[in-house]
Each structure stands twice: as structure tokens, then as C-alpha cells.
Enzyme design. Structure first.
Site: not given
Ligand code: SER
Length: 318
Positions: A12, A53, A142
Site C-alpha cells: 500500500q 526475500d 503485530y
Molecule cells: N494499518 C495498520 C493495521 O491496521 C496499523 O498500523 O494493521
């Protein structure tokens, strides 16, 4: 002039950052790389593109040496919801790739930009006016990888003098390449659905859930600005809070209605992404970025909505 390497260039952000960097520094100055996603024609036509990679250190070292790279924009990442579905892969991609990039940067003396995120905060963080330095303790893979990344970048700066810099981006809204597997993605989907169908019937985040957001042109500007900033002014390096607006789904729906009066929104809340959203800030305090390197976003909810609807309407009319 030394060249710029962008990893994760088909995602993105990368699909728009590469053209922006090529416009600014010249087509030959920017080498784009991706892993599995196919590059757009624009990326291919604009200059060099390679598949690499980043979990393989050799691939990065070869390209850095071959093109005499001086700066790396590391956009290799797996977003929040996708990381929850495959935490092992998320660690490998988000942390091991970064560690490899930092090692190569140490050897070849490159500067490194790595984005962090609102996801680097967690349920114990103060969620309103979230300070630059505060409790983080995210409870998603994350977020864990992103905190590890912030710390790793600070470490390489302090220990080895690698010029690491970063920002904590909020949800990013854009019309060129859709995001994949994020929690804030509802705020992108809503525009596509509004323009294509006049309704958004499966908003997966609940009404009243505030999150920080930013329009892509401002996100690109923040990345380029921090890399160009006078290093003596950077008190935090990894990573500066940056935001442009804070809203909940009903606010974006109301703004879209001003352009598409019959627009309707319905909710089908996804418990996984809703829990993630609730653990993230409602609104970050980005005054450190404003003071240290002059961060100021150009777009607010109204101007972003106008631009998104114009751009997507033009595209889908064709
Ligand atoms: N846009 C990201 C997510 O929603 C947040 O950093 O994972």
C-alpha cells in the site's frame, strides 16, 4: 549520489512512495524491491525493480552492494489481522527482515527508515493524547514485532551509529493499492464500497471506536521529511508519533454522505479486529514530531474524503 532502496515496494505504501521518491530524486536513484506481490506497471516503467526475500540477508546485501545504496526505506511488513492469523510468519517477516536490513546497513553504512504504528501500543497505554514515551505492551503479534523493531533500530543507532529513523503511522487511507490484512482497513474499504455501490454493509469495526488515521500523501511526506531532517534535532528517532485525524466509523460515513447523499453503513463487527482496535490509541499526541522536525499534515477528514471520492469515481467511471 548514493541510491535509495525500497523494500516492500508493491504494498500500500511502497506503490506510492517509490514514484514519489523517483519524482524527487530521479528515476535511476530509486531501486524498488518486492517479494511475492506483482509490481504495478508504474513501478516497472519508472526504474529498477527486483524480487528479493528480506528474510535472506544475502539478497539484501547483494542489492545494496550492486547499486551503491545509501538509504533503505524498509516497508516489508505483515499487518495486524494477518499477523494474528499467522504470528510465526509475522515475526519472521517483521523482525528477522528488519534485523537483516540493519545488519546490512551497518556494514554498508546506510540510513534506514522503518515505519512503526499505532499498533505498537496496547491496552495499558493511555489511549487519549497518547504520549510519545509511554507504556506500550501491545497484545498483538503485530504490535510485539513493531515494538521489537523500534527498540532494535534504537539499538543499532546507539551501538553502531546506524542512522535509523522511524514514525508511528496511524491507519493509512489511499486509493492506489489497497492495504492487506489491517485493522484500520475499514476506512479504506468504506470509500471503495461507497463509490461502487453507495453502501458499506460490513463495517467490521464498531460505531464509536476512535482511531488515528492519515491520508497517503501525508504519510509519504512524513517518511521523506524525517529522512531529510537534521539528525541533531531528532530526539527520539524510533519512532515518532505522527497523526492527521481521529475518527470513528460513523464520522467517516457522515462525511461520505455529503458527497453521496444516499450512502448507508451497516455493521458486521469482527471480534478479532474490534479487540485490536480497542487496544490502540484513540488519538496520539504527535507534538514531538511537530517540534523536532516540523511535521504538519495537510489533509483532514473533509479534504481527504473529497479527494478519495473524486479519485475513485474517476477510476470506476472508466
Ligand atoms: N494499518 C495498520 C493495521 O491496521 C496499523 O498500523 O494493521
Amino acid at each position: 549520489m548514493k541510491k535509495i532502496l525500497v523494500t516492500g515496494a508493491c504494498g500500500q505504501v511502497g506503490s506510492e512512495l517509490v514514484p514519489a521518491l523517483r519524482t524527487k530524486y530521479g528515476n535511476d536513484a530509486v531501486i524498488a524491491t518486492g517479494h511475492k506481490t506483482e509490481p504495478s506497471q508504474e513501478l516497472l516503467d519508472g526504474g529498477e525493480f527486483h524480487y528479493i526475500d528480506c528474510t535472506e540477508i544475502k539478497c539484501i546485501a547483494e542489492i545494496v552492494e550492486k547499486y551503491d545504496i545509501g538509504t533503505i526505506y524498509n516497508l516489508t511488513t505483515i499487518l495486524s489481522a494477518k499477523a494474528e492469523a499467522n504470528p510465526q510468519l509475522a515475526w519472521d517477516v517483521n523482525v528477522n527482515s528488519l534485523r537483516n536490513i540493519l545488519e546490512v546497513a551497518r556494514e554498508y553504512k546506510c540510513a534506514v527508515f522503518t515505519p512503526s504504528t499505532i499498533g505498537a501500543f496496547g491496552p495499558d497505554t493511555p489511549l487519549d493524547n497518547t504520549p510519545q514515551i509511554t507504556v506500550q505492551r501491545p497484545n498483538t503479534m503485530y504490535g510485539i514485532t513493531k515494538v521489537a523493531g523500534e527498540l532494535l533500530c534504537d539499538y543499532y543507532y546507539r551501538k553502531y551509529g546506524v542512522d535509523t529513523r522511524g514514525v508511528r503511522w496511524p491507519g493509512l487511507i489511499s486509493y492506489v493499492t489497497p492495504p492487506g490484512g489491517g485493522t484500520t482497513d475499514y476506512a479504506v474499504e468504506i470509500f471503495y464500497e461507497a463509490v461502487k455501490h453507495g453502501k458499506y454493509l460490513h463495517c467490521f469495526i464498531r460505531e464509536g471506536t476512535y482511531l488515528d488515521m492519515m491520508y497517503m500523501p501525508d504519510a509519504l511526506e512524513s517518511a521523506i521529511m524525517i529522512m531529510e531532517a537534521d539528525s541533531r534535532r531528532l530526539k527520539h528517532r524510533n519512532a515518532y508519533n505522527v497523526t492527521a485525524m481521529s475518527f470513528a466509523p460513523e464520522h467517516i460515513a457522515r462525511e461520505i454522505k455529503k458527497h453521496i447523499p444516499g450512502f448507508t453503513i451497516e455493521y458486521r463487527v469482527d471480534p478479532v479486529r474490534q479487540a485490536i482496535a480497542e487496544s490502540w490509541p484513540n488519538k496520539m499526541d504527535d507534538s514531538a514530531a511537530r517540534t523536532d522536525w516540523g511535521w504538519t499534515p495537510k489533509y483532514d477528514l473533509a479534504s481527504m474524503t473529497t479527494d478519495m471520492i473524486n479519485k475513485l469515481s474517476a477510476r470506476f467511471k472508466k
